[in-house]
Design a protein around this motif. Structure first.
Motif, PDB file in Angstrom:
ATOM      1  N   MET A  18      54.005  67.511   4.589  1.00  0.00           N
ATOM      2  CA  MET A  18      53.736  66.703   5.779  1.00  0.00           C
ATOM      3  C   MET A  18      53.572  65.252   5.384  1.00  0.00           C
ATOM      4  N   LEU A  19      54.085  64.377   6.242  1.00  0.00           N
ATOM      5  CA  LEU A  19      53.886  62.934   6.095  1.00  0.00           C
ATOM      6  C   LEU A  19      53.111  62.422   7.306  1.00  0.00           C
ATOM      7  N   GLN A  75      50.321  55.975  14.694  1.00  0.00           N
ATOM      8  CA  GLN A  75      50.526  56.978  13.653  1.00  0.00           C
ATOM      9  C   GLN A  75      51.468  58.093  14.119  1.00  0.00           C
ATOM     10  N   PHE A  76      52.357  58.476  13.200  1.00  0.00           N
ATOM     11  CA  PHE A  76      53.297  59.567  13.430  1.00  0.00           C
ATOM     12  C   PHE A  76      53.147  60.599  12.317  1.00  0.00           C
ATOM     13  N   ILE A  77      53.495  61.835  12.628  1.00  0.00           N
ATOM     14  CA  ILE A  77      53.518  62.907  11.634  1.00  0.00           C
ATOM     15  C   ILE A  77      54.947  63.440  11.535  1.00  0.00           C
ATOM     16  N   VAL A  78      55.390  63.654  10.293  1.00  0.00           N
ATOM     17  CA  VAL A  78      56.659  64.332  10.059  1.00  0.00           C
ATOM     18  C   VAL A  78      56.355  65.661   9.379  1.00  0.00           C
ATOM     19  N   SER A 123      51.424  61.547   2.048  1.00  0.00           N
ATOM     20  CA  SER A 123      52.123  62.832   2.070  1.00  0.00           C
ATOM     21  C   SER A 123      51.284  63.887   1.357  1.00  0.00           C
ATOM     22  N   ALA A 124      51.497  65.134   1.763  1.00  0.00           N
ATOM     23  CA  ALA A 124      50.802  66.257   1.134  1.00  0.00           C
ATOM     24  C   ALA A 124      51.702  67.477   1.175  1.00  0.00           C
ATOM     25  N   ASP A 125      51.748  68.181   0.058  1.00  0.00           N
ATOM     26  CA  ASP A 125      52.459  69.457   0.008  1.00  0.00           C
ATOM     27  C   ASP A 125      51.576  70.537   0.606  1.00  0.00           C
ATOM     28  N   ARG A 126      52.218  71.493   1.240  1.00  0.00           N
ATOM     29  CA  ARG A 126      51.483  72.563   1.885  1.00  0.00           C
ATOM     30  C   ARG A 126      51.549  73.812   1.006  1.00  0.00           C
ATOM     31  N   LEU A 182      46.908  72.172   9.680  1.00  0.00           N
ATOM     32  CA  LEU A 182      45.822  71.215   9.887  1.00  0.00           C
ATOM     33  C   LEU A 182      45.195  70.788   8.563  1.00  0.00           C
ATOM     34  N   ASP A 183      45.066  71.722   7.602  1.00  0.00           N
ATOM     35  CA  ASP A 183      44.551  71.345   6.287  1.00  0.00           C
ATOM     36  C   ASP A 183      45.508  70.388   5.598  1.00  0.00           C
ATOM     37  N   CYS A 184      46.797  70.653   5.750  1.00  0.00           N
ATOM     38  CA  CYS A 184      47.804  69.774   5.163  1.00  0.00           C
ATOM     39  C   CYS A 184      47.724  68.375   5.789  1.00  0.00           C
ATOM     40  N   ALA A 185      47.514  68.329   7.116  1.00  0.00           N
ATOM     41  CA  ALA A 185      47.384  67.042   7.808  1.00  0.00           C
ATOM     42  C   ALA A 185      46.172  66.277   7.314  1.00  0.00           C
ATOM     43  N   ASP A 186      45.096  66.979   7.047  1.00  0.00           N
ATOM     44  CA  ASP A 186      43.884  66.331   6.551  1.00  0.00           C
ATOM     45  C   ASP A 186      44.130  65.684   5.197  1.00  0.00           C
ATOM     46  N   GLU A 187      44.851  66.371   4.318  1.00  0.00           N
ATOM     47  CA  GLU A 187      45.154  65.821   2.999  1.00  0.00           C
ATOM     48  C   GLU A 187      46.103  64.636   3.103  1.00  0.00           C
ATOM     49  N   ALA A 188      47.099  64.729   3.976  1.00  0.00           N
ATOM     50  CA  ALA A 188      48.025  63.612   4.158  1.00  0.00           C
ATOM     51  C   ALA A 188      47.307  62.395   4.720  1.00  0.00           C
TER      52      ALA A 188
END
Length: 553
Positions: free
Chosen positions: A168-169, A216-219, A254-257, A264-270
Motif C-alpha cells: 500500500m502507498l 491524501q490518496f491511497i494506492v 509505502s508498506a508491504d502487507r 488497515l494495519d498496512c495503512a497504519d504502517e504506510a
C-alpha cells in the motif's frame, strides 16, 4: 400496470404478486431486483442479476457460496430481513476485482410474524457515473477515485479475499494547505483532480486508487506494482491553473502487507512511513522498515511514560540562560519542560509531541506555564531584568488556546507581559496557515508579549512568510552553526544573518558550545547567545544558589 413507489410507506404490506412484478422489472438506472423466500432461496430475479454476480444461475441460494468474498455481507442482509427489518447497505463482491453493490431490501406480504417473501433491489455502483448520488456512496465526487467508505467496506472482508493487494502507498500532495491559501480552493481542487489523474495513469489493472481525505490518496498495489518506483523517480510536475503555473509535488509512505495481514494495519504502517517522509523536504517515497517500526515503538513507550507523568503531576521546569555578551549580563532565561519518573530523560520536543498525541497539551501547558512564571519570577533576583521565555507548540497554537493560557499563567504569577517571550518552533511557521499564525502572534504582541520564532534553519519556514509576521526576534538553530573554522560554512551563516537582519533587530544564536562559535557569531554582530558554553538547563534553585559566571570575553 400499477406504479410502485420506490420506498413503500409500509413495505411489509406489499402484496406478494406486486413484489414478483417488481423483481421482474428491468430498471433503467442499472438496478435489478431479486425475490427471495424467507430462508434465502431465489424465487425470481431480474435480468441484470446474473451479470452482477458473474454469470451465476439465479437458481438456488441468494449470493452463491462460490462467490466467496461478500458472502458474509449477504448473510447479514438475509438475517436482518428475516428478522423483519429493512436494510440499506453496501456489500463488496470480489471476482476479478472488487465490486461495490448497494443492497436495499424489505420483507413483503407479511402474515402474522413472518414475511411471505423478501424483496431486494441491487445496484452495482462500481462502474456507474460518478455524478450519480448513489455512486457517491463509494466514489469521491471531485476526483472520481474510490472514497474512504469504499476502503472501509473492502478492508472489512476476510484477508484472503483481498490477498491480491500486496502493498500500500499513502500519497500526500506536498504543501497543499499553502496552495489553497495562496490561490484559493478552486485551484486546490484542480490540484487534487490532477493528482488523481496522475496516479490513475500509474496504477495497473489489479490496483485501486482511493482518496483518503483532504490531500491524501491511497494506492492498493498488486504483486508487481511499479507505482512506488515511478513516484520515487519523478514526484513533481507542472500544473497550469488558469494562467498560473503551479509545481505539484507528491510524497508517499509505502508498506508491504504480510500474508494474512489486514489492509488497515498496512495503512497504519504506510501512514507512519509518510510521516517520516514529511520530516525531510527532499524525500519522496519512504518505505516502512524495522527501523521505523522501532521508532514507532519508542514513540508509544514515550507516550505511555508522559501519560503516567502527567497523571502523577510529575512535570517540572528547567531554565537555560540567554546572555548578552555586549554588556556581560543574562538578558533572559528559556523555560524547558521536563518530567520525573519514566519520562525523566525525554527532551522538551519529545514531551510536547507525546502530549499532543495524547490530547494532554492544554492541561500540561497550563501547569508548566504556571511553574515557569512562578519560578522564573524569582530568578530576576539573580538575573535582574531578564526576560522569561516559554515554548508554545504548533499543535497548541492551532487550538487558539495558547495565547490565553500564557496570559492567564503570567497574570497569576504577577509577571509583566512585556517581560514574557513566547518562543514558537520553526515547525509552527511551516505547519499552520499564515492567517492563523499571524492572527495568534498579533494577539500576543498586542498584549505586550514578545513573539519569537525558535529553531530557525531546522525546518522549511520561508523568509517571505517571516516578513509577514509580527515578530520581536528570531533564534538561529544550532544546526546552522559550524563546529570548526570552515570559512565557507561561516559565509553561509553570515548570509543568513544578513537576510534575517532585514526582518528583526533581535537575533539569538542557539546551541553555542565553543568559544570559537561564540567569537564568530559576535563577529557577525550576534551578541545575544544561548548554549552549553554558558550554562545547561538547570532548576531555578540551582541558579538562585550559584548564579552564572560568564566565560572570558
Amino acid at each position: 400496470m400499477r406504479q410502485l413507489p420506490a420506498e413503500p410507506a409500509d413495505p411489509a404490506n406489499l402484496p406478494v404478486q406486486l413484489a414478483a412484478v417488481l423483481a421482474a422489472r428491468a430498471f433503467g438506472d442499472g438496478r435489478t431486483a431479486v425475490l427471495l423466500s424467507p430462508d434465502g432461496l431465489i424465487l425470481q430475479a431480474g435480468s441484470r442479476y446474473q451479470s452482477i454476480v458473474g454469470g451465476q444461475s439465479p437458481a438456488g441460494q441468494f449470493w452463491p457460496a462460490t462467490m466467496g468474498a461478500g458472502a458474509a455481507g449477504a448473510e447479514q442482509v438475509l438475517a436482518e430481513l428475516s428478522a423483519g427489518r429493512q436494510v440499506d447497505r453496501i456489500v463488496v463482491l470480489i471476482r476479478d476485482r472488487p465490486r461495490w453493490l448497494r443492497v436495499q431490501g424489505w420483507p413483503a406480504g407479511q402474515s402474522g410474524t413472518e414475511a411471505a417473501v423478501l424483496v431486494l433491489q441491487i445496484e452495482d455502483l462500481t462502474d456507474a457515473d460518478t455524478a450519480s448520488l448513489a455512486t457517491q456512496l463509494i466514489r469521491d465526487p471531485l476526483t472520481g477515485s474510490y472514497n474512504r467508505r469504499a476502503l472501509i467496506e473492502l478492508a472489512a472482508l476476510p484477508a484472503t479475499a483481498t490477498a491480491g493487494y500486496h502493498s500500500m502507498l499513502i500519497v500526500n500532495v506536498r504543501g497543499f494547505r499553502r496552495i489553497n491559501e495562496l490561490w484559493g480552493p478552486r485551484v486546490g481542487d484542480d490540484c487534487l483532480v490532477e493528482t488523481a489523474a496522475w496516479l490513475s495513469a500509474l496504477i495497473g489493472d489489479d490496483e485501486l486508487l482511493v482518496r483518503l481525505s483532504g490531500s491524501q490518496f491511497i494506492v492498493l498495489c498488486g504483486q508487481n506494482s511499479t507505482v512506488a518506483g515511478q513516484l520515487a523517480g519523478s514526484a513533481s510536475r507542472q500544473l497550469m491553473a488558469g494562467r498560473r503555473r503551479i509545481l505539484l509535488s507528491l510524497q508517499a509512505g509505502s508498506a508491504d502487507r504480510p500474508a494474512g495481514g489486514s489492509l488497515l494495519d498496512c495503512a497504519d504502517e504506510a501512514e507512519r512511513a509518510l510521516s517520516v517522509a514529511k520530516r525531510d523536504a527532499w524525500r519522496t517515497v519512504v518505505s516502512w522498515t524495522q527501523e521505523i517500526a522501532s521508532d514507532a515503538g519508542q514513540a508509544a513507550a514515550e507516550e505511555e511514560s508522559v501519560l503516567q507523568a502527567v497523571a502523577a503531576r510529575q512535570e517540572a521546569v528547567r531554565f537555560q540562560p540567554i546572555v548578552n555578551l555586549a554588556d556581560r549580563r543574562v538578558s533572559g532565561v528559556e523555560a524547558l519542560v521536563r518530567m520525573a519518573g519514566p519520562a525523566a530523560e525525554l527532551p522538551t520536543e519529545r514531551i510536547l509531541a507525546a502530549s499532543h498525541k495524547l490530547g494532554l497539551t492544554p492541561e500540561l501547558a497550563e501547569r508548566v506555564y504556571d511553574l515557569a512564571f512562578t519560578e522564573g519570577l524569582a530568578l530576576r533576583e539573580v538575573f535582574p531584568g531578564c526576560l522569561l521565555g516559554i515554548n508554545v507548540s504548533r499543535e497548541f497554537l492551532s487550538t487558539r488556546l495558547a495565547i490565553d493560557t500564557v496570559l492567564g499563567s503570567a497574570r497569576k504569577a504577577g509577571v509583566p507581559l512585556d517581560q514574557v517571550v513566547v518562543e514558537l518552533t520553526e515547525d509552527v511557521a511551516a505547519g499552520l496557515s499564515t492567517d492563523l499564525l499571524a492572527s495568534e502572534l498579533r494577539r500576543g504582541a498586542e498584549l505586550g508579549m514578545q513573539m519569537v520564532i525558535d529553531d530557525f534553519g531546522r525546518g522549511e519556514t520561508s523568509l517571505s512568510l517571516l516578513r509577514k509576521l509580527p515578530l520581536s526576534g528570531i533564534k538561529l538553530d544550532r544546526s546552522l552553526l559550524p563546529l570548526d573554522d570552515d570559512d565557507r560554512a561561516w559565509d553561509f551563516v553570515a548570509a543568513s544573518v544578513h537576510l534575517l537582519n532585514q526582518l528583526t533587530d533581535r537575533i539569538v544564536a542557539e546551541g553555542i558550545e565553543t568559544e570559537l562559535q561564540s567569537r564568530r557569531m559576535r563577529a557577525l554582530g550576534i551578541d545575544i547567545q544561548q548554549g552549553y558554553l554558558f550554562g545547561q538547563p538547570e532548576t531555578s534553585q540551582h541558579w538562585l544558589r550559584h548564579g552564572l559566571l560568564l566565560p572570558a570575553s
